[in-house]
Motif scaffolding. Structure first.
Motif, PDB file in Angstrom:
ATOM      1  N   GLU A 145       0.923  -1.344  -0.085  1.00  0.00           N
ATOM      2  CA  GLU A 145       0.094  -0.161  -0.019  1.00  0.00           C
ATOM      3  C   GLU A 145       0.822   1.417  -0.163  1.00  0.00           C
ATOM      4  O   GLU A 145       0.523   2.290  -0.515  1.00  0.00           O
ATOM      5  CB  GLU A 145      -0.908  -0.034   1.097  1.00  0.00           C
ATOM      6  CG  GLU A 145      -1.531   1.187   1.289  1.00  0.00           C
ATOM      7  CD  GLU A 145      -2.736   1.230   2.438  1.00  0.00           C
ATOM      8  OE1 GLU A 145      -3.851   1.960   2.528  1.00  0.00           O
ATOM      9  OE2 GLU A 145      -2.303   0.851   3.814  1.00  0.00           O
ATOM     10  N   ILE A 146       1.849   1.158   0.878  1.00  0.00           N
ATOM     11  CA  ILE A 146       2.855   2.532   0.925  1.00  0.00           C
ATOM     12  C   ILE A 146       3.564   2.631  -0.394  1.00  0.00           C
ATOM     13  O   ILE A 146       3.911   3.811  -0.953  1.00  0.00           O
ATOM     14  CB  ILE A 146       3.873   2.395   2.189  1.00  0.00           C
ATOM     15  CG1 ILE A 146       2.847   2.367   3.535  1.00  0.00           C
ATOM     16  CG2 ILE A 146       4.889   3.484   2.026  1.00  0.00           C
ATOM     17  CD1 ILE A 146       3.849   2.018   4.615  1.00  0.00           C
TER      18      ILE A 146
ATOM     19  N   ASP B 244       2.643   1.568  -3.330  1.00  0.00           N
ATOM     20  CA  ASP B 244       1.388   2.207  -4.437  1.00  0.00           C
ATOM     21  C   ASP B 244       1.264   3.706  -4.267  1.00  0.00           C
ATOM     22  O   ASP B 244       1.013   4.402  -5.124  1.00  0.00           O
ATOM     23  CB  ASP B 244       0.314   1.348  -4.229  1.00  0.00           C
ATOM     24  CG  ASP B 244       0.488  -0.124  -4.978  1.00  0.00           C
ATOM     25  OD1 ASP B 244       1.584  -0.265  -5.668  1.00  0.00           O
ATOM     26  OD2 ASP B 244      -0.638  -1.044  -4.527  1.00  0.00           O
ATOM     27  N   ALA B 245       1.096   4.008  -2.851  1.00  0.00           N
ATOM     28  CA  ALA B 245       0.738   5.645  -2.699  1.00  0.00           C
ATOM     29  C   ALA B 245       1.992   6.245  -3.186  1.00  0.00           C
ATOM     30  O   ALA B 245       1.934   7.415  -3.833  1.00  0.00           O
ATOM     31  CB  ALA B 245       0.719   5.585  -1.064  1.00  0.00           C
TER      32      ALA B 245
ATOM     33  N   SER C 211       1.937   6.535  -6.928  1.00  0.00           N
ATOM     34  CA  SER C 211       0.823   7.234  -7.246  1.00  0.00           C
ATOM     35  C   SER C 211       1.232   8.831  -7.253  1.00  0.00           C
ATOM     36  O   SER C 211       0.948   9.530  -8.163  1.00  0.00           O
ATOM     37  CB  SER C 211      -0.445   7.105  -6.481  1.00  0.00           C
ATOM     38  OG  SER C 211      -1.371   7.840  -6.657  1.00  0.00           O
TER      39      SER C 211
ATOM     40  N   ILE D 222       1.187  11.704   1.512  1.00  0.00           N
ATOM     41  CA  ILE D 222       1.182  10.027   1.723  1.00  0.00           C
ATOM     42  C   ILE D 222       0.003   9.603   1.999  1.00  0.00           C
ATOM     43  O   ILE D 222      -0.586   8.776   1.409  1.00  0.00           O
ATOM     44  CB  ILE D 222       2.356   9.502   2.334  1.00  0.00           C
ATOM     45  CG1 ILE D 222       3.869  10.021   1.566  1.00  0.00           C
ATOM     46  CG2 ILE D 222       2.516   7.887   2.449  1.00  0.00           C
ATOM     47  CD1 ILE D 222       4.965   9.519   2.545  1.00  0.00           C
TER      48      ILE D 222
ATOM     49  N   GLN E  53      -2.992  10.968   1.810  1.00  0.00           N
ATOM     50  CA  GLN E  53      -3.836  10.843   0.880  1.00  0.00           C
ATOM     51  C   GLN E  53      -3.959   9.979  -0.244  1.00  0.00           C
ATOM     52  O   GLN E  53      -4.961   9.653  -0.862  1.00  0.00           O
ATOM     53  CB  GLN E  53      -4.026  12.322   0.291  1.00  0.00           C
ATOM     54  CG  GLN E  53      -4.124  13.504   1.068  1.00  0.00           C
ATOM     55  CD  GLN E  53      -3.710  14.861   0.954  1.00  0.00           C
ATOM     56  OE1 GLN E  53      -3.610  14.928  -0.367  1.00  0.00           O
ATOM     57  NE2 GLN E  53      -3.608  15.951   1.575  1.00  0.00           N
ATOM     58  N   HIS E  54      -2.886   9.368  -0.531  1.00  0.00           N
ATOM     59  CA  HIS E  54      -2.641   8.578  -1.505  1.00  0.00           C
ATOM     60  C   HIS E  54      -2.737   6.980  -1.110  1.00  0.00           C
ATOM     61  O   HIS E  54      -2.696   6.254  -2.065  1.00  0.00           O
ATOM     62  CB  HIS E  54      -1.305   8.672  -2.468  1.00  0.00           C
ATOM     63  CG  HIS E  54      -1.560   9.945  -3.340  1.00  0.00           C
ATOM     64  ND1 HIS E  54      -1.795  10.017  -4.521  1.00  0.00           N
ATOM     65  CD2 HIS E  54      -1.435  11.217  -3.099  1.00  0.00           C
ATOM     66  CE1 HIS E  54      -1.723  11.223  -4.972  1.00  0.00           C
ATOM     67  NE2 HIS E  54      -1.571  11.989  -4.069  1.00  0.00           N
ATOM     68  N   LEU E  55      -2.879   6.689   0.089  1.00  0.00           N
ATOM     69  CA  LEU E  55      -3.214   5.225   0.509  1.00  0.00           C
ATOM     70  C   LEU E  55      -4.586   4.893   0.063  1.00  0.00           C
ATOM     71  O   LEU E  55      -5.545   5.619  -0.367  1.00  0.00           O
ATOM     72  CB  LEU E  55      -2.893   5.267   2.117  1.00  0.00           C
ATOM     73  CG  LEU E  55      -1.775   5.814   2.874  1.00  0.00           C
ATOM     74  CD1 LEU E  55      -2.077   5.933   4.015  1.00  0.00           C
ATOM     75  CD2 LEU E  55      -0.595   4.935   2.155  1.00  0.00           C
ATOM     76  N   TYR E  56      -4.806   3.571   0.223  1.00  0.00           N
ATOM     77  CA  TYR E  56      -6.182   2.690  -0.060  1.00  0.00           C
ATOM     78  C   TYR E  56      -7.205   3.676   0.786  1.00  0.00           C
ATOM     79  O   TYR E  56      -8.456   3.754   0.236  1.00  0.00           O
ATOM     80  CB  TYR E  56      -5.875   1.524   0.178  1.00  0.00           C
ATOM     81  CG  TYR E  56      -5.086   0.838  -0.696  1.00  0.00           C
ATOM     82  CD1 TYR E  56      -4.622   0.938  -2.042  1.00  0.00           C
ATOM     83  CD2 TYR E  56      -4.529  -0.715  -0.021  1.00  0.00           C
ATOM     84  CE1 TYR E  56      -3.461   0.342  -2.735  1.00  0.00           C
ATOM     85  CE2 TYR E  56      -3.400  -1.205  -0.826  1.00  0.00           C
ATOM     86  CZ  TYR E  56      -3.218  -0.612  -1.957  1.00  0.00           C
ATOM     87  OH  TYR E  56      -2.074  -1.423  -2.779  1.00  0.00           O
TER      88      TYR E  56
ATOM     89  N   GLY F 278      -7.327   6.747   1.797  1.00  0.00           N
ATOM     90  CA  GLY F 278      -7.237   8.073   1.687  1.00  0.00           C
ATOM     91  C   GLY F 278      -8.667   8.957   1.980  1.00  0.00           C
ATOM     92  O   GLY F 278      -9.473   8.407   1.444  1.00  0.00           O
TER      93      GLY F 278
ATOM     94  N   TRP G 163       0.848   2.064   8.081  1.00  0.00           N
ATOM     95  CA  TRP G 163       1.116   3.527   8.110  1.00  0.00           C
ATOM     96  C   TRP G 163       0.060   4.267   9.080  1.00  0.00           C
ATOM     97  O   TRP G 163       0.259   4.910   9.890  1.00  0.00           O
ATOM     98  CB  TRP G 163       0.875   4.030   6.731  1.00  0.00           C
ATOM     99  CG  TRP G 163       0.928   5.703   6.692  1.00  0.00           C
ATOM    100  CD1 TRP G 163       0.126   6.495   6.925  1.00  0.00           C
ATOM    101  CD2 TRP G 163       2.208   6.342   6.167  1.00  0.00           C
ATOM    102  NE1 TRP G 163       0.493   7.784   6.761  1.00  0.00           N
ATOM    103  CE2 TRP G 163       1.754   7.753   6.159  1.00  0.00           C
ATOM    104  CE3 TRP G 163       3.407   5.999   5.719  1.00  0.00           C
ATOM    105  CZ2 TRP G 163       2.824   8.652   6.009  1.00  0.00           C
ATOM    106  CZ3 TRP G 163       4.545   6.944   5.718  1.00  0.00           C
ATOM    107  CH2 TRP G 163       3.992   8.335   5.716  1.00  0.00           C
TER     108      TRP G 163
END
Length: 261
Positions: free
Chosen positions: A162-163, A165-166, A169, A193, A195-198, A200, A223
């Motif tokens: 997830e981190i 991917d964030a 992105s 960061i 805001q761009h997590l799954y 967010g 996170w």
């Protein structure tokens, strides 16, 4: 007759105890977001001598339906259920995994038709079977306009992924807007960061619960759980009782949250 009276008396005592626990809880001391690591389904099936782990996974899914009703009745806003990790996609036997993904697909479909709940997958779709992807997408679409409790189904989920991917992105969006990596270094913040997590836009979990007595987080919400409170329950997933949950909430309400200080 005596044998029937003993369980009845025990049930009455449990209900009285639950009421007492509830009276000690107020909206001000309840978590907004509860995350649940449902663990012990396979052990539960094995201890009962059942023929496959699927029996345990089905019992665990039934318990999660019940758990969500407990949360909703108390006014908790967000619940995240850790149902299938990205590691599970490679380390579980194929037959068990096939049954588990069917159970999760059915759970997603059922939850999307209950109350005013909003259902969202958090995780990657990479490696998931098409029927499960379809069920998760349908559940999200069906509940998109609902304003009740928000349910995250962590399926194909891994905290480190997830981190990663964030960050990908963020870099992609930054370059698309014509900025340089040097510019990114100046603007990169924990808030960006997040805001761009799954998850967010959602509050981080205040309370993370794990069943089965295991005391580890298994790559779950690394996170988001930086300042979460943790509570470990001895009961295996399908054996979780409402009184166990209320005890976790009572314990949470008594804690002085330091948020890293």
């Amino acid at each position: 007759m005596q044998k029937r009276q003993v369980p009845l008396a025990r049930d009455i005592l449990y209900r009285l105890y639950e009421r007492r626990l509830r009276r000690g809880l107020t909206p001000e001391n309840l978590p907004r977001h509860v995350a649940m690591i449902i663990d012990g389904n396979r052990r539960w099936a094995r201890q009962l001598g059942l023929e496959s782990a699927a029996h345990g996974h089905r019992a665990g899914a039934a318990k999660m339906r019940e758990f969500l009703r407990w949360c909703d009745d108390l006014g908790i806003s967000v619940v995240t259920l850790y149902l299938l990790s990205s590691d599970n996609l490679t380390n579980r036997p194929s037959e068990e995994l096939a049954e588990l993904t069917k159970i999760i697909a059915k759970l997603a479909e059922e939850l999307s038709r209950q109350r005013t709940w909003r259902v969202q997958q958090v995780g990657t779709k990479k490696g998931l079977p098409e029927p499960l992807i379809a069920a998760l997408c349908d559940a999200e679409t069906r509940t998109a306009g609902k304003t009740g409790m928000h349910i995250n189904l962590a399926v194909g989920y891994g905290g480190r992924t997830e981190i990663t991917d964030a960050m990908r992105s963020i870099v992609a969006a930054h370059l698309e807007n014509g900025h340089t990596l040097a510019d990114l270094a100046e603007t990169l913040t924990p808030e960006l960061i997040g805001q761009h997590l799954y998850t967010g836009g959602q509050p981080d979990p205040d309370l993370v619960i794990r069943t089965s007595g295991e005391q580890r987080i298994s790559d779950f919400m690394l996170w988001q759980s930086a300042h979460s409170e943790f509570y470990f329950v001895e009961a295996l997933g399908p054996d979780l009782r409402q009184v166990d949950f209320l005890r976790a909430l009572r314990d949470f309400a008594k804690r002085h949250r330091r948020f890293g200080s």
